[in-house]
Enzyme design. Structure first.
Site, PDB file in Angstrom:
ATOM      1  N   GLU A   1      23.094   4.067  14.228  1.00  0.00           N
ATOM      2  CA  GLU A   1      22.342   4.367  14.749  1.00  0.00           C
ATOM      3  C   GLU A   1      20.946   3.649  14.140  1.00  0.00           C
ATOM      4  O   GLU A   1      20.851   3.443  13.159  1.00  0.00           O
ATOM      5  CB  GLU A   1      21.792   5.767  14.912  1.00  0.00           C
ATOM      6  CG  GLU A   1      22.007   6.799  13.443  1.00  0.00           C
ATOM      7  CD  GLU A   1      20.494   6.566  13.024  1.00  0.00           C
ATOM      8  OE1 GLU A   1      19.727   6.405  13.544  1.00  0.00           O
ATOM      9  OE2 GLU A   1      20.472   6.870  11.609  1.00  0.00           O
TER      10      GLU A   1
ATOM     11  N   LEU B   1      17.777   4.907  15.088  1.00  0.00           N
ATOM     12  CA  LEU B   1      16.366   5.877  15.563  1.00  0.00           C
ATOM     13  C   LEU B   1      15.284   5.725  14.409  1.00  0.00           C
ATOM     14  O   LEU B   1      15.497   5.865  13.122  1.00  0.00           O
ATOM     15  CB  LEU B   1      16.825   7.344  15.632  1.00  0.00           C
ATOM     16  CG  LEU B   1      18.150   7.486  16.663  1.00  0.00           C
ATOM     17  CD1 LEU B   1      18.625   8.803  16.853  1.00  0.00           C
ATOM     18  CD2 LEU B   1      17.867   6.771  17.957  1.00  0.00           C
TER      19      LEU B   1
ATOM     20  N   GLU C   1      12.059   7.472  12.355  1.00  0.00           N
ATOM     21  CA  GLU C   1      11.513   8.803  12.428  1.00  0.00           C
ATOM     22  C   GLU C   1      10.196   8.965  13.211  1.00  0.00           C
ATOM     23  O   GLU C   1       9.402   8.178  13.159  1.00  0.00           O
ATOM     24  CB  GLU C   1      11.070   8.857  10.703  1.00  0.00           C
ATOM     25  CG  GLU C   1      12.374   9.125   9.711  1.00  0.00           C
ATOM     26  CD  GLU C   1      11.769   9.431   8.291  1.00  0.00           C
ATOM     27  OE1 GLU C   1      10.755   9.359   8.242  1.00  0.00           O
ATOM     28  OE2 GLU C   1      12.689   9.543   7.844  1.00  0.00           O
TER      29      GLU C   1
ATOM     30  N   GLY D   1       1.014  -0.149   1.493  1.00  0.00           N
ATOM     31  CA  GLY D   1       0.644   1.143   1.391  1.00  0.00           C
ATOM     32  C   GLY D   1       1.456   1.708  -0.280  1.00  0.00           C
ATOM     33  O   GLY D   1       1.675   1.019  -1.079  1.00  0.00           O
TER      34      GLY D   1
ATOM     35  N   GLY E   1      10.059   4.470   1.931  1.00  0.00           N
ATOM     36  CA  GLY E   1      10.501   5.946   1.504  1.00  0.00           C
ATOM     37  C   GLY E   1      11.474   6.626   2.805  1.00  0.00           C
ATOM     38  O   GLY E   1      12.220   5.645   3.530  1.00  0.00           O
TER      39      GLY E   1
ATOM     40  N   CYS F   1      16.296   7.339   4.768  1.00  0.00           N
ATOM     41  CA  CYS F   1      17.400   6.259   4.885  1.00  0.00           C
ATOM     42  C   CYS F   1      17.360   5.021   3.920  1.00  0.00           C
ATOM     43  O   CYS F   1      18.301   4.466   3.371  1.00  0.00           O
ATOM     44  CB  CYS F   1      17.323   5.812   6.384  1.00  0.00           C
ATOM     45  SG  CYS F   1      18.010   7.037   7.493  1.00  0.00           S
TER      46      CYS F   1
ATOM     47  N   LYS G   1      18.713   5.112   0.189  1.00  0.00           N
ATOM     48  CA  LYS G   1      19.918   5.304  -0.069  1.00  0.00           C
ATOM     49  C   LYS G   1      20.762   3.979   0.546  1.00  0.00           C
ATOM     50  O   LYS G   1      21.862   3.704   0.222  1.00  0.00           O
ATOM     51  CB  LYS G   1      20.435   6.553   0.757  1.00  0.00           C
ATOM     52  CG  LYS G   1      20.588   6.664   2.239  1.00  0.00           C
ATOM     53  CD  LYS G   1      21.249   7.939   2.756  1.00  0.00           C
ATOM     54  CE  LYS G   1      21.220   7.968   4.133  1.00  0.00           C
ATOM     55  NZ  LYS G   1      22.356   7.000   4.695  1.00  0.00           N
TER      56      LYS G   1
END
Length: 216
Positions: free
Chosen positions: A78, A80, A82, A183, A187, A190, A193
């Protein structure tokens, strides 16, 4: 249960990082064991979870050790974002389908056909390449963020305006403007890891991942 009623069985369980940076596959393994115990007729096993490159071979071997019932395996990572998961699901910019089975490929094409009415954005490939694509995509995005933060730090030193620099970079169609905002760094659930898993995979094959290591 679901295994008996469904032609397509989608695995979407968590793969948290282990202490050494690899992926904790205990949840995936537990589900695969349950499927192997319940399989009574042909099914297509679809992996949505982000799993280490090469996982497909391990899962196929595990299932075949449990059952003689035929099945096909599909790596279907996937992508997708956030805050935009529903939109990404309804209008995906690409759908990666990794399988060696022509039948499974046809079934997956039919499954995604309602979301491909304007243009066909399904990319078919082998399972290993599909697994790698997920990690490579996230590593590239994290690299862009890290690169831009490095440029921002240098801008402060030399008196340049990083916002102007960002716009100048993003206007180049070969580069694009996404993930070029400086920035606090990357983080989320996903990127960290997936990057540590990619580094661990490289090391386990005797290949230092120098660029990804620097990003981390």
């Amino acid at each position: 249960g679901a295994v008996h009623r469904s032609l397509i069985i989608v695995l979407a369980v968590g793969t948290q990082p282990a202490a050494d940076g690899s992926s904790d596959m205990s949840s995936v393994d537990a589900v695969v064991t349950q499927i192997g115990e319940m399989l009574e007729e042909y099914r297509i096993i679809v992996m949505k979870s982000t799993v280490p490159v090469g996982t497909h071979a391990r899962i196929i071997a595990a299932l075949r050790s449990q059952t003689s019932v035929p099945f096909d395996y599909v790596a279907n990572p996937e992508f997708l974002k956030e805050g935009g998961a529903v939109e990404d699901f309804m209008r995906p910019d690409r759908v990666i389908v990794g399988t060696t089975s022509p039948h499974a490929r046809d079934v997956m094409a039919e499954l995604y056909s309602p979301f491909m009415r304007k243009s066909n954005r399904i990319l078919f490939m082998d399972p290993t390449s599909a697994e790698m694509t997920k990690y490579a995509a996230n590593a590239m995005l994290a690299t862009r963020i890290s690169f831009m933060n490095e440029i921002a730090a240098l801008c402060e030193k030399v008196g340049a305006d990083v916002e102007h620099v960002r716009r100048g970079l993003g206007s180049d169609p070969r580069i694009g403007s996404a993930f070029l905002f400086p920035g606090v760094g990357f983080g989320g659930s996903c990127f960290p890891k997936d990057i540590t898993s990619l580094i661990h995979t490289g090391r386990s094959h005797g290949l230092p991942m120098d660029v990804v290591d620097a990003v981390w």
